[in-house]
Enzyme design. Structure first.
Site, PDB file in Angstrom:
ATOM      1  N   HIS A 170       0.856  -1.198   0.000  1.00 22.42           N
ATOM      2  CA  HIS A 170       0.000   0.000   0.000  1.00 22.42           C
ATOM      3  C   HIS A 170       0.885   1.239   0.000  1.00 22.42           C
ATOM      4  O   HIS A 170       1.181   1.799   1.052  1.00 22.42           O
ATOM      5  CB  HIS A 170      -0.886  -0.005   1.261  1.00 22.42           C
ATOM      6  CG  HIS A 170      -1.940   1.060   1.259  1.00 22.42           C
ATOM      7  ND1 HIS A 170      -1.697   2.358   1.606  1.00 22.42           N
ATOM      8  CD2 HIS A 170      -3.253   0.985   0.954  1.00 22.42           C
ATOM      9  CE1 HIS A 170      -2.827   3.062   1.530  1.00 22.42           C
ATOM     10  NE2 HIS A 170      -3.776   2.256   1.137  1.00 22.42           N
ATOM     11  N   VAL A 188       2.588   4.212   1.994  1.00 19.65           N
ATOM     12  CA  VAL A 188       1.912   5.091   2.945  1.00 19.65           C
ATOM     13  C   VAL A 188       1.021   4.199   3.813  1.00 19.65           C
ATOM     14  O   VAL A 188       0.429   3.230   3.317  1.00 19.65           O
ATOM     15  CB  VAL A 188       1.115   6.198   2.192  1.00 19.65           C
ATOM     16  CG1 VAL A 188       0.210   5.609   1.134  1.00 19.65           C
ATOM     17  CG2 VAL A 188       0.294   7.053   3.142  1.00 19.65           C
ATOM     18  N   GLY A 205      -5.050   4.633   5.794  1.00 18.48           N
ATOM     19  CA  GLY A 205      -5.811   5.401   6.779  1.00 18.48           C
ATOM     20  C   GLY A 205      -6.743   4.523   7.594  1.00 18.48           C
ATOM     21  O   GLY A 205      -6.947   4.748   8.795  1.00 18.48           O
ATOM     22  N   CYS A 206      -7.287   3.502   6.951  1.00 16.55           N
ATOM     23  CA  CYS A 206      -8.228   2.611   7.648  1.00 16.55           C
ATOM     24  C   CYS A 206      -7.568   1.896   8.814  1.00 16.55           C
ATOM     25  O   CYS A 206      -8.219   1.597   9.811  1.00 16.55           O
ATOM     26  CB  CYS A 206      -8.828   1.605   6.663  1.00 16.55           C
ATOM     27  SG  CYS A 206      -7.647   0.384   6.063  1.00 16.55           S
ATOM     28  N   ASP A 261      -8.631   1.938  12.622  1.00 16.11           N
ATOM     29  CA  ASP A 261      -8.869   0.730  13.413  1.00 16.11           C
ATOM     30  C   ASP A 261      -8.120   0.796  14.742  1.00 16.11           C
ATOM     31  O   ASP A 261      -8.623   0.349  15.770  1.00 16.11           O
ATOM     32  CB  ASP A 261      -8.465  -0.539  12.655  1.00 16.11           C
ATOM     33  CG  ASP A 261      -9.204  -1.758  13.215  1.00 16.11           C
ATOM     34  OD1 ASP A 261     -10.445  -1.740  13.179  1.00 16.11           O
ATOM     35  OD2 ASP A 261      -8.550  -2.687  13.728  1.00 16.11           O
TER      36      ASP A 261
HETATM   37  C1  LIG Z   1     -10.006  -5.556  23.709  1.00 16.38           C
HETATM   38  C2  LIG Z   1     -11.184  -5.123  22.841  1.00 16.38           C
HETATM   39  C3  LIG Z   1     -10.797  -4.726  21.487  1.00 16.38           C
HETATM   40  C4  LIG Z   1     -11.952  -4.371  20.566  1.00 16.38           C
HETATM   41  C5  LIG Z   1     -11.331  -4.097  19.262  1.00 16.38           C
HETATM   42  C6  LIG Z   1     -12.234  -3.544  18.220  1.00 16.38           C
HETATM   43  C7  LIG Z   1     -11.351  -3.273  17.045  1.00 16.38           C
HETATM   44  C8  LIG Z   1     -11.892  -3.477  15.646  1.00 16.38           C
HETATM   45  O1  LIG Z   1     -10.877  -4.104  14.874  1.00 16.38           O
HETATM   46  C9  LIG Z   1     -13.165  -4.190  15.602  1.00 16.38           C
HETATM   47  C10 LIG Z   1     -13.853  -4.467  14.341  1.00 16.38           C
HETATM   48  O2  LIG Z   1     -13.589  -4.064  13.241  1.00 16.38           O
HETATM   49  S1  LIG Z   1     -15.210  -5.528  14.616  1.00 16.38           S
HETATM   50  C11 LIG Z   1     -15.829  -5.800  12.974  1.00 16.38           C
HETATM   51  C12 LIG Z   1     -16.690  -4.708  12.470  1.00 16.38           C
HETATM   52  N1  LIG Z   1     -17.938  -4.594  13.143  1.00 16.38           N
HETATM   53  C13 LIG Z   1     -18.879  -5.538  13.019  1.00 16.38           C
HETATM   54  C14 LIG Z   1     -20.171  -5.290  13.724  1.00 16.38           C
HETATM   55  O3  LIG Z   1     -18.734  -6.531  12.326  1.00 16.38           O
HETATM   56  C1  LIG Z   2      -6.791   3.520  -8.142  1.00 17.25           C
HETATM   57  C2  LIG Z   2      -6.892   4.514  -7.002  1.00 17.25           C
HETATM   58  C3  LIG Z   2      -7.060   3.898  -5.704  1.00 17.25           C
HETATM   59  C4  LIG Z   2      -7.078   4.843  -4.528  1.00 17.25           C
HETATM   60  C5  LIG Z   2      -7.185   3.979  -3.339  1.00 17.25           C
HETATM   61  C6  LIG Z   2      -7.390   4.680  -2.027  1.00 17.25           C
HETATM   62  C7  LIG Z   2      -7.562   3.607  -1.032  1.00 17.25           C
HETATM   63  C8  LIG Z   2      -7.017   3.809   0.366  1.00 17.25           C
HETATM   64  O1  LIG Z   2      -6.409   2.602   0.785  1.00 17.25           O
HETATM   65  C9  LIG Z   2      -6.149   4.958   0.497  1.00 17.25           C
HETATM   66  C10 LIG Z   2      -5.532   5.330   1.772  1.00 17.25           C
HETATM   67  O2  LIG Z   2      -5.757   4.876   2.880  1.00 17.25           O
HETATM   68  S1  LIG Z   2      -4.365   6.608   1.543  1.00 17.25           S
HETATM   69  C11 LIG Z   2      -3.692   6.832   3.165  1.00 17.25           C
HETATM   70  C12 LIG Z   2      -4.538   7.657   4.045  1.00 17.25           C
HETATM   71  N1  LIG Z   2      -4.601   9.031   3.663  1.00 17.25           N
HETATM   72  C13 LIG Z   2      -3.518   9.821   3.770  1.00 17.25           C
HETATM   73  C14 LIG Z   2      -3.727  11.254   3.389  1.00 17.25           C
HETATM   74  O3  LIG Z   2      -2.435   9.434   4.180  1.00 17.25           O
END
Ligand SMILES: CCCCCCC[C@@H](O)CC(=O)SCCNC(C)=O
Ligand SMILES: CCCCCCC[C@@H](O)CC(=O)SCCNC(C)=O
Lengths: 169, 169
Positions: free
Chosen positions: A68, A74, A77-78, A82
């Site tokens: 990525h 980079v 961001g997700c 998280d």
């Molecule tokens: C010690 C406790 C830690 C709790 C951590 C939560 C961090 C995330 O990674 C959870 C999801 O993404 S859960 C999946 C998305 N939500 C649902 C309803 O499916």
């Molecule tokens: C073909 C074009 C595809 C664009 C894909 C963007 C999907 C994400 O995974 C981007 C980030 O998370 S970028 C990092 C977060 N933002 C910054 C400003 O660092």
């Protein structure tokens, strides 16, 4: 609740050893997005309802830089987002809630800067705004992500719940 | 712009072969969160500004089920959210924008259901709301994630930009 946690303790939590069977776990690597929790204060923060600080050490061989994006590394961001859910969920579990952690949503997210392989340290900060301790534990807080001292992500109303029964989802 | 794309074409995009040097790439595996784009209509959607649909096949050996969480496998919500940014960003790059894709934020995100290893297919849907084609290309859209036909994630105002110079971040 301790006031700080080491990486070894967070890894034990991800294996289910901290809160026991059926209760909250942090994600294990490669989804675990922090190396330590440096501050956990149940009466701290802007609202006096809790303040948590956690850190991730940045080095160029972190797995996500390679994919990525290939040749344009980079941090996704997700994954920083998280990390905020992970930090908030860990606080919730430490507050005594039974059940498994699930992220329920977030209000508004802004990314104004990026995390590169040349950076050193990412800091996650959570100010708890609401903590519901009924049959269902739910926590809501605002969070920021800093890279080497500069705030680059902001997220409002991060929401995590703890569920003793996840089959209703 | 094609009306659909195969996994092989998406992988070529992640290697930088679709839009060329310095331009947008999709993330490569393990961050690539879709197997194909089934619909891409630049005049479709609720606002007539673009509609995109993409899919991910679910199988129990997807990497994130093993670590999120050990013994309690569920797809991380953040990765489904990233899939929406990926889908929107791909549309933006196909619309002719030069530069590298960066997620800039999202308005409101709700997770009301979960994705389990027993599920079969995840569908991402984006309705474009705004497309700014100036020096900087920016796209804003609303998105949903469905698992086996049921809507479980909703996200408003997903925002992606294309940057010919990322050093200002
Ligand atoms: C010690 C406790 C830690 C709790 C951590 C939560 C961090 C995330 O990674 C959870 C999801 O993404 S859960 C999946 C998305 N939500 C649902 C309803 O499916
Ligand atoms: C073909 C074009 C595809 C664009 C894909 C963007 C999907 C994400 O995974 C981007 C980030 O998370 S970028 C990092 C977060 N933002 C910054 C400003 O660092």
């Amino acid at each position: 609740m301790q006031s700080s946690y080491t990486r070894e303790e967070l890894l034990a939590c991800s294996r289910g050893e901290m809160f026991g069977p059926g209760n909250s776990q942090l994600p294990a690597p490669n989804m675990l997005m922090m190396d330590r929790i440096t501050i956990m204060d149940p009466e701290g923060g802007e609202h006096g309802l809790g303040y948590i600080e956690a850190e991730l050490d940045i080095h160029p061989d972190l797995w996500f830089f390679a994919c990525h994006f290939p040749g344009d590394p980079v941090m996704p961001g997700c994954l920083g987002l998280d990390a905020l859910w992970q930090t908030l969920g860990f606080f919730l579990a430490c507050s005594g809630g039974p059940g498994r952690g699930r992220a329920l949503g977030v209000g508004e997210v802004k990314f104004t800067g990026q995390i590169l392989p040349t950076n050193k340290k990412v800091t996650y900060k959570i100010h708890m705004k609401r903590l519901v301790k009924r049959r269902l534990f739910v926590g809501i807080g605002d969070g920021t992500v800093e890279v080497d001292g500069r705030t680059i992500y902001e997220a409002t109303d991060l929401k995590v719940g703890l569920f003793t029964d996840t089959s209703a989802f």
